[in-house]
Scaffold this active site. Structure first.
Site, PDB file in Angstrom:
ATOM      1  N   GLU A 430       0.898  -0.839   0.181  1.00 36.47           N
ATOM      2  CA  GLU A 430       0.090  -0.121   0.429  1.00 36.47           C
ATOM      3  C   GLU A 430       1.016   1.325  -0.365  1.00 36.47           C
ATOM      4  O   GLU A 430       0.214   2.402   1.057  1.00 36.47           O
ATOM      5  CB  GLU A 430      -0.755   0.028   1.866  1.00 36.47           C
ATOM      6  CG  GLU A 430      -1.959  -0.784   0.600  1.00 36.47           C
ATOM      7  CD  GLU A 430      -2.989  -0.450  -0.336  1.00 36.47           C
ATOM      8  OE1 GLU A 430      -3.200  -1.397  -0.654  1.00 36.47           O
ATOM      9  OE2 GLU A 430      -3.076   0.791  -0.711  1.00 36.47           O
TER      10      GLU A 430
HETATM   11  C1  LIG Z   1       2.811  -9.927   0.347  1.00 35.35           C
HETATM   12  C2  LIG Z   1       2.404  -8.485  -0.821  1.00 35.35           C
HETATM   13  C3  LIG Z   1       1.181  -8.329  -0.754  1.00 35.35           C
HETATM   14  C4  LIG Z   1       0.759  -7.370  -1.610  1.00 35.35           C
HETATM   15  N1  LIG Z   1      -0.588  -7.599  -2.475  1.00 35.35           N
HETATM   16  C5  LIG Z   1      -0.608  -6.536  -3.475  1.00 35.35           C
HETATM   17  C6  LIG Z   1      -1.522  -6.179  -3.658  1.00 35.35           C
HETATM   18  O1  LIG Z   1      -2.533  -6.827  -3.949  1.00 35.35           O
HETATM   19  N2  LIG Z   1      -1.780  -5.580  -5.335  1.00 35.35           N
HETATM   20  C7  LIG Z   1      -1.419  -4.781  -6.124  1.00 35.35           C
HETATM   21  O2  LIG Z   1      -1.092  -4.453  -6.603  1.00 35.35           O
HETATM   22  N3  LIG Z   1       0.425  -4.651  -5.082  1.00 35.35           N
HETATM   23  C8  LIG Z   1       0.490  -5.816  -4.424  1.00 35.35           C
HETATM   24  N4  LIG Z   1       2.113  -5.795  -3.207  1.00 35.35           N
HETATM   25  C9  LIG Z   1       2.752  -4.430  -4.070  1.00 35.35           C
HETATM   26  C10 LIG Z   1       3.354  -3.846  -2.344  1.00 35.35           C
HETATM   27  O3  LIG Z   1       2.486  -2.957  -3.125  1.00 35.35           O
HETATM   28  C11 LIG Z   1       4.942  -3.268  -3.589  1.00 35.35           C
HETATM   29  O4  LIG Z   1       5.625  -4.392  -2.961  1.00 35.35           O
HETATM   30  C12 LIG Z   1       5.046  -2.378  -3.210  1.00 35.35           C
HETATM   31  O5  LIG Z   1       4.218  -1.201  -3.333  1.00 35.35           O
HETATM   32  C13 LIG Z   1       6.565  -1.451  -3.069  1.00 35.35           C
HETATM   33  O6  LIG Z   1       7.300  -1.913  -4.350  1.00 35.35           O
HETATM   34  P1  LIG Z   1       8.309  -2.549  -4.583  1.00 35.35           P
HETATM   35  O7  LIG Z   1       7.926  -4.300  -4.450  1.00 35.35           O
HETATM   36  O8  LIG Z   1       7.956  -2.622  -6.487  1.00 35.35           O
HETATM   37  O9  LIG Z   1       9.569  -2.181  -4.216  1.00 35.35           O
HETATM   38  P2  LIG Z   1      10.187  -0.623  -4.890  1.00 35.35           P
HETATM   39  O10 LIG Z   1       8.884  -0.384  -5.339  1.00 35.35           O
HETATM   40  O11 LIG Z   1      11.325  -1.436  -5.557  1.00 35.35           O
HETATM   41  O12 LIG Z   1      10.504  -0.480  -3.500  1.00 35.35           O
HETATM   42  C14 LIG Z   1      12.341  -0.331  -3.160  1.00 35.35           C
HETATM   43  C15 LIG Z   1      12.166   0.494  -2.377  1.00 35.35           C
HETATM   44  O13 LIG Z   1      12.555   1.142  -2.850  1.00 35.35           O
HETATM   45  C16 LIG Z   1      12.283   2.325  -1.971  1.00 35.35           C
HETATM   46  N5  LIG Z   1      11.619   3.951  -3.718  1.00 35.35           N
HETATM   47  C17 LIG Z   1      10.847   3.055  -4.520  1.00 35.35           C
HETATM   48  N6  LIG Z   1      10.816   4.704  -5.121  1.00 35.35           N
HETATM   49  C18 LIG Z   1      11.363   5.950  -4.659  1.00 35.35           C
HETATM   50  C19 LIG Z   1      11.046   6.975  -4.782  1.00 35.35           C
HETATM   51  N7  LIG Z   1      10.592   7.875  -5.584  1.00 35.35           N
HETATM   52  N8  LIG Z   1      11.227   7.631  -3.200  1.00 35.35           N
HETATM   53  C20 LIG Z   1      12.080   7.082  -2.740  1.00 35.35           C
HETATM   54  N9  LIG Z   1      12.356   5.858  -2.331  1.00 35.35           N
HETATM   55  C21 LIG Z   1      11.479   4.895  -3.228  1.00 35.35           C
HETATM   56  C22 LIG Z   1      11.406   1.948  -1.446  1.00 35.35           C
HETATM   57  O14 LIG Z   1      10.545   2.718  -0.778  1.00 35.35           O
HETATM   58  C23 LIG Z   1      11.547   0.645  -1.089  1.00 35.35           C
HETATM   59  O15 LIG Z   1      12.181   0.765   0.076  1.00 35.35           O
HETATM   60  C24 LIG Z   1       1.825  -6.617  -2.361  1.00 35.35           C
HETATM   61  C25 LIG Z   1       2.876  -7.160  -1.603  1.00 35.35           C
HETATM   62  C26 LIG Z   1       3.977  -7.947  -0.887  1.00 35.35           C
HETATM   63  C27 LIG Z   1       5.115  -8.417  -0.240  1.00 35.35           C
END
Ligand SMILES: Cc1cc2nc3c(=O)[nH]c(=O)nc-3n(C[C@H](O)[C@H](O)[C@H](O)COP(=O)(O)OP(=O)(O)OC[C@H]3O[C@@H](n4cnc5c(N)ncnc54)[C@H](O)[C@@H]3O)c2cc1C
Length: 573
Positions: A430
């Site tokens: 989220e």
């Molecule tokens: C168990 C689980 C359930 C989930 N359920 C859903 C779901 O139902 N639907 C759905 O759509 N998604 C879902 N997700 C996905 C989840 O919302 C994402 O994992 C999350 O938004 C982070 O994206 P990412 O994993 O690609 O991490 P990344 O975006 O790659 O982030 C990696 C790190 O970089 C930081 N970062 C990234 N961009 C920036 C920025 N611009 N400025 C500063 N820091 C930054 C982040 O804070 C983080 O620390 C789920 C994830 C999990 C693990």
């Protein structure tokens, strides 16, 4: 160990801390009388204790798995879900026109907290459906509303949220899922989504996916994204699940926690979808769902924290170790100063996070009931704080819960470790907590800080009013809120957002610390004499509130020193 729904704590919060009576005084929520609130929360609490809590460990040990394309859910989850459905808990805040109860978000938050404390993996299912209900209520056509809302609200059908793709996580605008018009008002959706919570299950009659995708003329980035409703089974002429849609679960993720919740990789191969909201306006529509879910995720953290606390407290009252300083005590570890410090920290932080979450829900309710812009701005301002502090509190409290158990905390049988594993994700999904903090320090200060300063005024005024009764605590809150005012002024004055973002997380945590003190002080002032709420407030204000000073100092350093550290300094290859 059984879960006990914290009904008395809610009653005190509603009556004395978060101003729920204002909500009940509005025409829209006039049914939410104190008696009604007590009855509803009591009933939901019993369901959580009796039906959901026994599933907590079951879901961890026998997690969801994929078998020949079918998602199998843990034993008992179907029955637990049936209990949630039959209680009407999915539609507690939904529009009565479509079968909802139309009750305030504050009550929904309380019920959701209890459900997640009892069994977070199962509670994720209704949480996503509730978000979808709200998105459809605001953005869908009348036909879609009439067909889908009654099914979602009754819990016959479930809702999911499909944003994430391998290359598009926090940067949702980078998504590549495509949507093409079929020429009959429907669209063909093609692409892959990952991490989709409750993307399917074996007790769900139909699964309605809200999918973000780009039309051929959609510009790159978030402004070119549209939102589509893509059901697993296309409803037939009678509104019953008909033909299977061109979508499937490819695999389930192997996760650190919430094993009972299937986290799906979804494949859409020209699946039929209906547009929700305007062309290229998908992000705004999805934001309705995400805002709802953000508060909901903060609340999940609080629910797990409460359950972890109850476990740790029970263990500390039973386990005997060494000689304790308590004269004529029982010799249990709760009598050791350090264990007491941990338990008090847990309890005081749960109070603070719960108050912030409920105050956020009350502001959203007031904004919805009155249309008042200030209430709406307050709800928006508090949402990232409620999400991030609620989830951080969940992690901190669950972690302390492991520590209170000593070696047994590291052994799975006690369940202490499960809380810590399950709640970890609440800081990630989220919008990570980093993204929440950037929202607070960036977008939520775009009004020149107006919503924040209004809250600061309220905290300062209350501290002033509390001086005669609680001079020491009131003085500490006053000092803290003045420091918060200065830090907020500093943030607002930074034209370059990178300067703000470099300190956004400690800024948010500083805000949460001060807000927590404000609500603790309110609770103390509402109590006769030096009772338990006052003693807990004193603990929080003397020992936890001072963290604000370090947090706000950190928040206002700017980005210079961070970027002065080179990639080489960080050891990058
Ligand atoms: C168990 C689980 C359930 C989930 N359920 C859903 C779901 O139902 N639907 C759905 O759509 N998604 C879902 N997700 C996905 C989840 O919302 C994402 O994992 C999350 O938004 C982070 O994206 P990412 O994993 O690609 O991490 P990344 O975006 O790659 O982030 C990696 C790190 O970089 C930081 N970062 C990234 N961009 C920036 C920025 N611009 N400025 C500063 N820091 C930054 C982040 O804070 C983080 O620390 C789920 C994830 C999990 C693990």
């Amino acid at each position: 160990m059984p879960y006990s729904a914290p009904i008395a704590d809610y009653a005190y919060m509603f009556d004395h801390v978060v101003g729920f009576s204002q909500v009940a005084e509005t025409e829209r929520f006039s049914e939410a009388s104190p008696d009604m609130v007590t009855a509803i929360l009591g009933e939901a609490g019993r369901m959580c204790e009796d039906k959901l809590a026994p599933l907590q460990r079951e879901g961890d040990l026998n997690g969801a798995y994929l078998e020949n394309g079918v998602v199998r859910t843990p034993p008992g989850f179907a029955e637990g879900y049936a209990a949630i459905r039959e209680g009407g808990w999915l539609g507690i805040s939904a529009d009565p026109e479509y079968g909802g109860m139309g009750l305030p978000m504050a009550m929904m938050s309380a019920v959701n907290e209890m459900m997640s404390g009892a069994c977070m993996a199962l509670q994720l299912n209704p949480l996503l459906t509730q978000g979808q209900i709200e998105a459809l209520e605001h953005h869908a056509s009348d036909e879609i509303k009439a067909l889908y809302l009654p099914k979602l609200i009754s819990g016959e059908w479930n809702g999911t949220m499909n944003l994430t793709e391998p290359q598009a996580g926090s940067d949702v605008g980078a998504l590549s899922t495509r949507a093409e018009a079929n020429g009959d008002g429907t669209y063909a959706i093609t692409g892959q989504k990952i991490y989709i919570t409750w993307g399917d299950g074996d007790f769900m009659e139909n699964v309605c996916h809200l999918v973000l995708a780009r039309l051929p003329d959609g510009v790159p980035g978030p402004k070119g994204i549209s939102l589509f409703l893509v059901p697993k089974y296309i409803p037939d002429a009678d509104g019953k699940p008909g033909k299977a849609n061109a979508l499937k679960v490819v695999s389930l993720e192997h996760k650190l926690g919430v094993h009972g919740s299937p986290t799906c990789v979804m494949q859409y191969d020209g699946a039929t979808g209906w547009m929700v909201g305007p062309e290229h306006g998908g992000m705004a529509a999805m934001f309705t769902m995400m805002n709802n879910a953000r508060l909901g995720v903060g609340v999940q953290g609080i629910g797990v924290a409460e359950a972890a606390y109850q476990h740790a407290l029970a263990y500390a009252q039973d386990r005997k170790q060494g000689r304790t300083p308590v004269k004529d005590g029982k010799g249990t570890i709760i009598e050791h100063a350090d264990v007491r410090r941990m338990l008090a920290t847990m309890k005081a932080d749960i109070f603070a996070a719960r108050a912030i979450g409920l105050a956020c829900a009350v502001a959203i309710d007031m904004g919805n009931a009155t249309g008042d812009k200030e209430w709406q701005a307050r709800g928006a301002f508090l949402t990232p704080i409620a999400k991030a502090f609620g989830s951080e509190t969940g992690m901190r409290v669950a972690e302390l819960g492991v520590q209170v158990h000593g070696g047994m905390g590291f052994i799975e049988e006690t369940g202490a470790a499960q809380f810590s594993r399950d709640v970890r994700v609440t800081a990630i999904y989220e919008g990570t907590n980093g993204i929440q903090a950037m929202d607070l320090a960036g977008r939520k200060l775009m009004d020149g800080g107006e919503a924040g300063y209004a809250l600061i005024e309220e905290i300062a005024k209350q501290a002033e009013a509390a001086r005669p009764k609680q001079p020491r605590m009131a003085g500490a809150v006053w000092d803290a809120v003045e420091a918060l005012r200065e830090a907020t002024e500093w943030m607002v004055s930074q034209g370059d957002v990178t300067e703000r973002f470099a300190g956004a997380v400690p800024f948010l945590m500083g805000w949460a610390r001060v807000l927590g003190a404000h609500y603790h002080l309110r609770a103390a002032c509402a109590e006769e004499g030096d009772g338990p709420r006052t003693r807990l407030a004193r603990f929080y204000i003397q020992r936890l509130l001072p963290e604000y000073a370090a947090q706000l100092a950190h928040a206002t350093q700017g980005a210079g020193d961070l970027y002065a550290l080179t990639d080489d300094d960080l050891g990058a290859a």
